[in-house]
Write a protein that holds these residues in place. Structure first.
Motif, PDB file in Angstrom:
ATOM      1  N   ILE A 178      -5.536  -0.780   9.568  1.00  0.00           N
ATOM      2  CA  ILE A 178      -6.684  -0.161   8.902  1.00  0.00           C
ATOM      3  C   ILE A 178      -7.023   1.174   9.562  1.00  0.00           C
ATOM      4  N   ASP A 179      -7.672   2.041   8.800  1.00  0.00           N
ATOM      5  CA  ASP A 179      -8.095   3.335   9.326  1.00  0.00           C
ATOM      6  C   ASP A 179      -9.491   3.270   9.937  1.00  0.00           C
ATOM      7  N   VAL A 180     -10.357   2.425   9.360  1.00  0.00           N
ATOM      8  CA  VAL A 180     -11.726   2.260   9.851  1.00  0.00           C
ATOM      9  C   VAL A 180     -12.087   0.781   9.767  1.00  0.00           C
ATOM     10  N   HIS A 181     -12.691   0.263  10.836  1.00  0.00           N
ATOM     11  CA  HIS A 181     -13.226  -1.100  10.763  1.00  0.00           C
ATOM     12  C   HIS A 181     -14.721  -1.023  10.473  1.00  0.00           C
ATOM     13  N   VAL A 182     -15.175  -1.847   9.533  1.00  0.00           N
ATOM     14  CA  VAL A 182     -16.580  -1.867   9.139  1.00  0.00           C
ATOM     15  C   VAL A 182     -17.176  -3.227   9.477  1.00  0.00           C
ATOM     16  N   MET A 183     -18.280  -3.229  10.219  1.00  0.00           N
ATOM     17  CA  MET A 183     -19.027  -4.455  10.480  1.00  0.00           C
ATOM     18  C   MET A 183     -20.377  -4.339   9.790  1.00  0.00           C
ATOM     19  N   SER A 184     -20.648  -5.257   8.863  1.00  0.00           N
ATOM     20  CA  SER A 184     -21.862  -5.160   8.042  1.00  0.00           C
ATOM     21  C   SER A 184     -22.881  -6.244   8.355  1.00  0.00           C
ATOM     22  N   ILE A 200      -9.695  -4.649  -3.225  1.00  0.00           N
ATOM     23  CA  ILE A 200      -9.928  -5.570  -2.105  1.00  0.00           C
ATOM     24  C   ILE A 200      -8.784  -6.570  -1.982  1.00  0.00           C
ATOM     25  N   HIS A 201      -8.346  -6.746  -0.741  1.00  0.00           N
ATOM     26  CA  HIS A 201      -7.318  -7.736  -0.409  1.00  0.00           C
ATOM     27  C   HIS A 201      -7.968  -8.845   0.411  1.00  0.00           C
ATOM     28  N   LEU A 202      -7.888 -10.078  -0.064  1.00  0.00           N
ATOM     29  CA  LEU A 202      -8.448 -11.225   0.651  1.00  0.00           C
ATOM     30  C   LEU A 202      -7.330 -11.894   1.445  1.00  0.00           C
ATOM     31  N   LEU A 203      -7.407 -11.827   2.756  1.00  0.00           N
ATOM     32  CA  LEU A 203      -6.314 -12.308   3.601  1.00  0.00           C
ATOM     33  C   LEU A 203      -6.607 -13.625   4.299  1.00  0.00           C
ATOM     34  N   GLY A 204      -7.825 -14.148   4.182  1.00  0.00           N
ATOM     35  CA  GLY A 204      -8.137 -15.403   4.857  1.00  0.00           C
ATOM     36  C   GLY A 204      -8.066 -15.258   6.367  1.00  0.00           C
ATOM     37  N   ARG A 205      -7.892 -16.372   7.035  1.00  0.00           N
ATOM     38  CA  ARG A 205      -7.796 -16.345   8.495  1.00  0.00           C
ATOM     39  C   ARG A 205      -6.399 -15.894   8.908  1.00  0.00           C
ATOM     40  N   PRO A 237     -12.070   3.398  -0.861  1.00  0.00           N
ATOM     41  CA  PRO A 237     -10.796   3.074  -0.216  1.00  0.00           C
ATOM     42  C   PRO A 237     -10.392   1.633  -0.527  1.00  0.00           C
ATOM     43  N   SER A 238      -9.146   1.301  -0.257  1.00  0.00           N
ATOM     44  CA  SER A 238      -8.747  -0.106  -0.268  1.00  0.00           C
ATOM     45  C   SER A 238      -9.397  -0.794   0.928  1.00  0.00           C
ATOM     46  N   CYS A 239      -9.605  -2.092   0.807  1.00  0.00           N
ATOM     47  CA  CYS A 239     -10.338  -2.818   1.848  1.00  0.00           C
ATOM     48  C   CYS A 239      -9.705  -4.176   2.109  1.00  0.00           C
ATOM     49  N   LEU A 240      -9.454  -4.479   3.368  1.00  0.00           N
ATOM     50  CA  LEU A 240      -8.999  -5.806   3.772  1.00  0.00           C
ATOM     51  C   LEU A 240     -10.192  -6.634   4.202  1.00  0.00           C
ATOM     52  N   LEU A 241     -10.346  -7.822   3.631  1.00  0.00           N
ATOM     53  CA  LEU A 241     -11.335  -8.782   4.102  1.00  0.00           C
ATOM     54  C   LEU A 241     -10.565  -9.924   4.758  1.00  0.00           C
ATOM     55  N   LEU A 291       0.826  -1.204   0.000  1.00  0.00           N
ATOM     56  CA  LEU A 291       0.000   0.000   0.000  1.00  0.00           C
ATOM     57  C   LEU A 291       0.863   1.258   0.000  1.00  0.00           C
ATOM     58  N   ALA A 292       0.404   2.272  -0.701  1.00  0.00           N
ATOM     59  CA  ALA A 292       1.119   3.540  -0.754  1.00  0.00           C
ATOM     60  C   ALA A 292       1.036   4.248   0.594  1.00  0.00           C
ATOM     61  N   GLU A 293       2.026   5.067   0.894  1.00  0.00           N
ATOM     62  CA  GLU A 293       2.043   5.849   2.125  1.00  0.00           C
ATOM     63  C   GLU A 293       0.797   6.730   2.206  1.00  0.00           C
ATOM     64  N   GLY A 294       0.079   6.641   3.294  1.00  0.00           N
ATOM     65  CA  GLY A 294      -1.097   7.472   3.486  1.00  0.00           C
ATOM     66  C   GLY A 294      -2.353   6.986   2.789  1.00  0.00           C
ATOM     67  N   GLU A 295      -2.293   5.849   2.108  1.00  0.00           N
ATOM     68  CA  GLU A 295      -3.482   5.337   1.419  1.00  0.00           C
ATOM     69  C   GLU A 295      -4.541   4.925   2.441  1.00  0.00           C
ATOM     70  N   LEU A 296      -5.768   5.400   2.267  1.00  0.00           N
ATOM     71  CA  LEU A 296      -6.844   5.077   3.192  1.00  0.00           C
ATOM     72  C   LEU A 296      -7.235   3.612   3.053  1.00  0.00           C
ATOM     73  N   LEU A 297      -7.452   2.978   4.192  1.00  0.00           N
ATOM     74  CA  LEU A 297      -7.688   1.536   4.217  1.00  0.00           C
ATOM     75  C   LEU A 297      -8.767   1.207   5.241  1.00  0.00           C
ATOM     76  N   ILE A 298      -9.786   0.475   4.814  1.00  0.00           N
ATOM     77  CA  ILE A 298     -10.787  -0.020   5.753  1.00  0.00           C
ATOM     78  C   ILE A 298     -10.632  -1.531   5.872  1.00  0.00           C
TER      79      ILE A 298
END
Length: 383
Positions: free
Chosen positions: A276-282, A260-265, A231-235, A195-202
């Protein structure tokens, strides 16, 4: 606190989940009592971790969703041999199976654990709904007390027919020394992802399951993409990887592959929450006391969450709550927090999030509450 109690915990499995994590934290932080953990199935993720921490773990190896006579007999024998002061069960199937077998084995002090809220026909498993309803009928006979992790869980199950007089709330507790701000860990995860420096990430930390409602999050991100502010997003979670063709197909269909980045367990959840900058629960249903919100907040990561379970009570005024299954509302809330990023208001929000967990949901408070509940049985333990 007095003489140590022998607590025998019964849980359906020790896989990666909120109840399993709470059980692990309780056993490893309660130094005043002796704990033994029985898994009706296998050792999962937390079995080895509990063993490493010096907690005795017994696996009955029963097949998922099925009981067998050999397993039930082993459970009965385990309780008879160990003669625990208290049997603490976790979740519906363990409440039913563990609670009934414990009473048959002669244990009078059975504590049930409720860690769920809504049970929705057509979405919740039929077997789970059946077991919950049966537990409601047995709630005046089997448990001495029923511990709910959330106010919402108590209300929902009281309406379902559970004995309200036996119900008691103990909120989850968190180790704020483990879940804490860590810029080094944050940089490491971000470097791993390029990720780039300062890139927003949820981020969204949850196993792949209908109740977690990844679909609503993906549609919300697609909306933000249309507005050129996605934003970029980690799942992160079990089933969230390249071996999930339906998830990958949906991400491609919505044009989100590069976001989107899929990271598994992952085992490094504190590092993820820092990155991450923000955690999202949906989530759309079923949540009682979502651990991921508190874990993120303890790392000074603000949250956006759907209005399920006790999410609003956990966040207070440190994050944003939106209705479930409304992706446009979710997109607006994500954008609102990210627009605030880096400001004085943002820094105050981050600090308030951590302070809320440290003050209201500490691991010490949870351990003390369980110990107090169990010890109310103390005068009769020698009977």
């Amino acid at each position: 606190m007095g003489d140590a109690l022998n607590i025998l915990h019964i849980i359906s499995s020790l896989d990666d989940g909120g109840a399993e994590g709470t059980l692990y934290r309780l056993c490893t932080h309660d130094l005043d009592n002796t704990h033994v953990v029985v898994s009706l199935m296998d050792l999962g993720k937390y079995g080895p971790l509990l063993t490493q921490a010096g907690i005795s773990v017994i696996s009955l190896d029963m097949p998922r969703g099925r009981m067998n006579v050999a397993g039930l007999r082993r459970l009965w024998q385990c309780i008879r041999d160990r003669r625990p002061d208290v049997v603490q069960t976790w979740m519906y199937h363990s409440d039913l199976i563990g609670g009934v077998i414990a009473r048959i084995a002669g244990c009078r002090h059975v504590f049930w654990g409720i860690r769920h809220t809504q049970l929705i026909p057509g979405e919740s498993a039929r077997a789970t709904i059946w077991v919950a309803r049966l537990c409601a009928k047995l709630s005046r006979i089997v448990p001495e007390r029923i511990i709910c992790c959330a106010e919402t869980a108590l209300e929902v199950h009281g309406a379902l027919g559970y004995d309200r007089e036996r119900m008691h709330i103990i909120a989850n507790g968190y180790d704020v020394s483990r879940f804490a701000p860590n810029p080094v860990a944050a940089r490491s995860v971000r470097a791993e992802l390029g990720l780039a420096e300062g890139e927003l990430l949820i981020g969204h930390v949850a196993r792949y399951n209908p109740q977690k409602d990844h679909e609503t999050l993906l549609v919300a991100l697609a909306q933000l993409r249309k507005e050129e502010r996605c934003p970029s997003c980690l799942l992160v979670g079990t089933g969230i990887d390249q071996n999930n063709p339906s998830l990958i197909a949906r991400i491609e269909e919505l044009g989100l592959t590069d976001r989107i980045h899929l990271l598994g367990r992952r085992e490094d959840i504190p590092a993820i929450m820092n990155a991450i900058d923000v955690h999202v629960m949906s989530s759309s249903f079923g949540e009682a006391f979502p651990n991921v919100l508190a874990e993120a907040m303890a790392c000074k990561t603000p949250c956006v969450a759907t209005d399920v379970g006790d999410a609003a009570a956990i966040l207070g005024d440190t994050g944003l709550i939106v209705p479930s299954r409304e992706p446009i509302a979710l997109a607006r809330a994500i954008a609102q927090l990210l627009d605030e990023h880096g400001s004085t208001a943002w820094e105050s929000r981050c600090a308030a999030a951590r302070q809320r967990i440290a003050t209201s949901f500490s691991i010490d408070a949870m351990v003390t509450a369980y110990d107090s509940a169990w010890r109310k049985t103390k005068p009769a333990l020698s009977d």
